[in-house]
Write an enzyme that holds these catalytic residues in place. Structure first.
Site, PDB file in Angstrom:
ATOM      1  N   ARG A   6      56.453  49.702  43.532  1.00 24.89           N
ATOM      2  CA  ARG A   6      55.027  48.855  44.383  1.00 24.89           C
ATOM      3  C   ARG A   6      54.425  49.217  45.550  1.00 24.89           C
ATOM      4  O   ARG A   6      53.052  48.805  45.561  1.00 24.89           O
ATOM      5  CB  ARG A   6      55.933  47.560  45.164  1.00 24.89           C
ATOM      6  CG  ARG A   6      55.046  46.632  45.593  1.00 24.89           C
ATOM      7  CD  ARG A   6      54.995  44.872  45.416  1.00 24.89           C
ATOM      8  NE  ARG A   6      56.874  44.992  46.127  1.00 24.89           N
ATOM      9  CZ  ARG A   6      56.945  44.998  47.015  1.00 24.89           C
ATOM     10  NH1 ARG A   6      56.135  45.333  48.192  1.00 24.89           N
ATOM     11  NH2 ARG A   6      57.641  45.172  48.008  1.00 24.89           N
ATOM     12  N   TYR A  29      29.685  38.489  40.540  1.00 28.60           N
ATOM     13  CA  TYR A  29      30.717  37.650  38.943  1.00 28.60           C
ATOM     14  C   TYR A  29      30.795  36.229  39.934  1.00 28.60           C
ATOM     15  O   TYR A  29      31.525  35.993  41.039  1.00 28.60           O
ATOM     16  CB  TYR A  29      31.486  38.750  39.209  1.00 28.60           C
ATOM     17  CG  TYR A  29      32.743  38.240  38.095  1.00 28.60           C
ATOM     18  CD1 TYR A  29      32.725  37.787  37.140  1.00 28.60           C
ATOM     19  CD2 TYR A  29      34.040  38.446  38.870  1.00 28.60           C
ATOM     20  CE1 TYR A  29      33.587  37.151  36.497  1.00 28.60           C
ATOM     21  CE2 TYR A  29      35.112  37.970  38.391  1.00 28.60           C
ATOM     22  CZ  TYR A  29      34.405  37.168  37.011  1.00 28.60           C
ATOM     23  OH  TYR A  29      36.073  36.221  36.217  1.00 28.60           O
ATOM     24  N   ASP A  55      30.766  47.027  44.168  1.00 33.38           N
ATOM     25  CA  ASP A  55      31.108  46.928  43.109  1.00 33.38           C
ATOM     26  C   ASP A  55      31.228  47.015  42.965  1.00 33.38           C
ATOM     27  O   ASP A  55      29.756  46.618  42.532  1.00 33.38           O
ATOM     28  CB  ASP A  55      31.836  45.274  43.535  1.00 33.38           C
ATOM     29  CG  ASP A  55      32.096  45.223  41.686  1.00 33.38           C
ATOM     30  OD1 ASP A  55      32.497  45.587  40.773  1.00 33.38           O
ATOM     31  OD2 ASP A  55      32.837  43.417  41.654  1.00 33.38           O
ATOM     32  N   LYS A 115      36.588  46.756  32.335  1.00 34.34           N
ATOM     33  CA  LYS A 115      35.349  47.782  31.773  1.00 34.34           C
ATOM     34  C   LYS A 115      34.958  49.352  31.112  1.00 34.34           C
ATOM     35  O   LYS A 115      35.973  49.781  30.122  1.00 34.34           O
ATOM     36  CB  LYS A 115      34.595  46.355  32.430  1.00 34.34           C
ATOM     37  CG  LYS A 115      34.913  45.450  33.119  1.00 34.34           C
ATOM     38  CD  LYS A 115      35.133  44.461  31.978  1.00 34.34           C
ATOM     39  CE  LYS A 115      35.358  42.862  33.446  1.00 34.34           C
ATOM     40  NZ  LYS A 115      36.204  42.436  34.032  1.00 34.34           N
TER      41      LYS A 115
END
Length: 489
Positions: free
Chosen positions: A110, A163, A238, A262
């Site tokens: 992590r 978005y 972004d 994507k």
């Protein structure tokens, strides 16, 4: 000889560069030959090569990770936790005296995982940033960055057209959970409006998308960086729609975020994100006591990181073909009289801006929009494109090798209130297309023409009506012949 090879391998696997995190971006990492020379006693360090401005060249210049047994592909470090040989080593790891950059030592995946870290180096090279950290999703990357940079009660200036999930995060979730305030600017091109939205001493982040989802407006990144920095804020961009096409960090952005799911993934089979920026930011976000990534835990699986690292080298080639197809389709759609949004078209309001900011050779991206006016007409077009002519698939997301289509107002932008969608310029009939590269261009274009011709005659040119009727007649002839042959047998 064995000692030289071991020394070379140790140098190649060293995850951090001299900057404290990812030295590969500046190409200061020792090569195989250089490491062998050092092991043989040559103390002259290899000279650093110049920083590559082309994303494909930067990716190629980044260190290649070899597998544990000399494999051309890096190994997958699937361990969740890591052992130490001495008890005091663990204390030193938690105290920050040792770590991936100091002793090639790890605590827990992590925190840092060697395989995920290697993908981060590739992403940093791609975006031209000092460092990068890969996360479990694009939204986890966005939310972690905002929580780290803004803090409780802070202020964000953002473009209104974002978005839908990001808009909801800024307009609903963060205000409720941490008192973050967001001011949405209707026109992020208006420098005066952006400056007016800034609250002196309180605005921590200016947030935009390189190419807005779904309207494909192109942000003026240099101008926004200037405004943000004059206000003491960070510009977060972004870049999900335009990897390789645009490099925001080279234009002044402080942080670049991605939904790696994507275009970068390209297979519509992985959910992942990335944060690209200064080493100081990534280190702060991984701090054991105050780091948003460390404490929120949006950890990428090492097996996912390995798969993505194998796809990244092909990304420049894929983006070139996505862009080539999108420009061809957009040009032909426009000639048919359709209302098309694509920044590669000369009449797009931001065509010149994108041309000035873009990396040469990668086109204008693989996203285009067709505005059918109403949701009903948009839905009928998509129905024929998928179910009648097999042009593409009705699905959200983007970057797949098949063309993906959605009516943005009722899907990926549905989190936005209707009034906000109207202010952002999202028409009810706006069909967003992620243009794929499967099949031939002419094959796909013929499928599009035929689907369009099957719409109501009033909205379709007469030539396409004729083509549709001829195609339907030909299909009936083929079907009749098949039935006749079947009866003969």
């Amino acid at each position: 000889m064995a000692q030289a090879m071991a020394a070379a391998a140790a140098t190649l696997k060293r995850p951090f560069g001299s900057d404290g995190l990812v030295g590969d971006v500046d190409n200061t990492t020792t090569s195989i030959n250089g490491a062998a020379a050092l092991a043989a006693g040559d103390e002259n360090k290899p000279k650093a090569r110049r920083r590559e401005s082309d994303p494909a060249a930067a990716l190629a210049a980044a260190r290649h990770e070899f597998g544990e047994h000399g494999g051309v592909n890096m190994s997958i470090e699937a361990s969740a936790t890591f052992t130490v040989m001495e008890p005091d080593t663990m204390r030193r790891l938690f105290a920050g005296e040792l770590g991936p950059d100091r002793g090639d030592m790890y605590i827990y995946s992590r925190h840092f995982n060697p395989t995920v870290l290697a993908l981060g180096r590739q992403m940093a090279a791609l975006e031209g940033t000092e460092a990068a950290y890969c996360t479990a999703s694009g939204m986890s990357a966005i939310s972690s960055v905002l929580m780290q940079l803004v803090g409780a009660g802070g202020h964000v200036v953002a473009s209104r057209c974002l978005y839908g999930g990001t808009h909801a995060l800024l307009s609903r979730f963060l205000p409720r959970s941490s008192g973050v305030r967001a001011t949405f600017v209707d026109d992020a091109d208006d420098e005066a409006a952006v400056r007016a939205a800034v609250v002196p001493g309180e605005t921590k982040v200016v947030y935009v998308e390189t190419m807005s989802n779904p309207t494909l407006a192109v942000a003026d990144i240099p101008m926004l960086a200037r405004v943000a920095h004059e206000a003491g804020a960070k510009l977060v961009v972004d870049n999900t729609f335009t990897p390789v096409v645009v490099s925001p960090a080279r234009l002044g952005a402080d942080v670049v975020v991605h939904s790696v799911s994507k275009f970068i993934s390209g297979g519509a089979d992985i959910i992942a994100g990335a944060i690209c920026g200064p080493a100081s930011l990534v280190n702060a976000m991984m701090d054991l006591q105050e780091g948003a990534l460390m404490l929120l835990g949006p950890t990428m699986n090492a097996k996912v990181a390995f798969e993505l690292s194998e796809r990244l080298p092909h990304l420049p080639l894929r983006m070139q073909e996505h862009s080539r197809r999108a420009l061809a389709f957009a040009s032909r759609m426009q000639r048919l009289g359709l209302r098309v949004l694509y920044p590669g078209l000369p009449d797009h309001p931001h065509h010149a801006r994108l041309a000035a900011m873009a990396n040469p050779g990668y086109g204008s991206g693989g996203m285009l929009c067709v505005d059918m006016g109403t949701e009903d007409r948009a839905n009928r077009l998509m129905h024929h494109l998928q179910n009648t002519t097999q042009f593409g698939l009705m699905a959200v997301s983007l970057g797949y090798y098949e063309t993906l289509m959605s009516c943005s107002g009722s899907s990926t932008s549905s989190e936005m209130p209707p009034e906000d969608r109207a202010l952002a310029g999202i028409s009810p009939g706006l069909v967003r297309m992620s243009v794929g590269y499967n099949g031939t261009l002419e094959q796909r274009w013929a499928q599009f023409e035929r689907a369009l011709a099957l719409m109501q005659p009033a909205t379709v040119p007469a030539t396409l009506q004729y083509k549709a009727a001829a195609a339907a007649a030909a299909e009936r002839d083929v079907a009749d012949a098949g039935n006749s042959n079947h009866r003969k047998h």
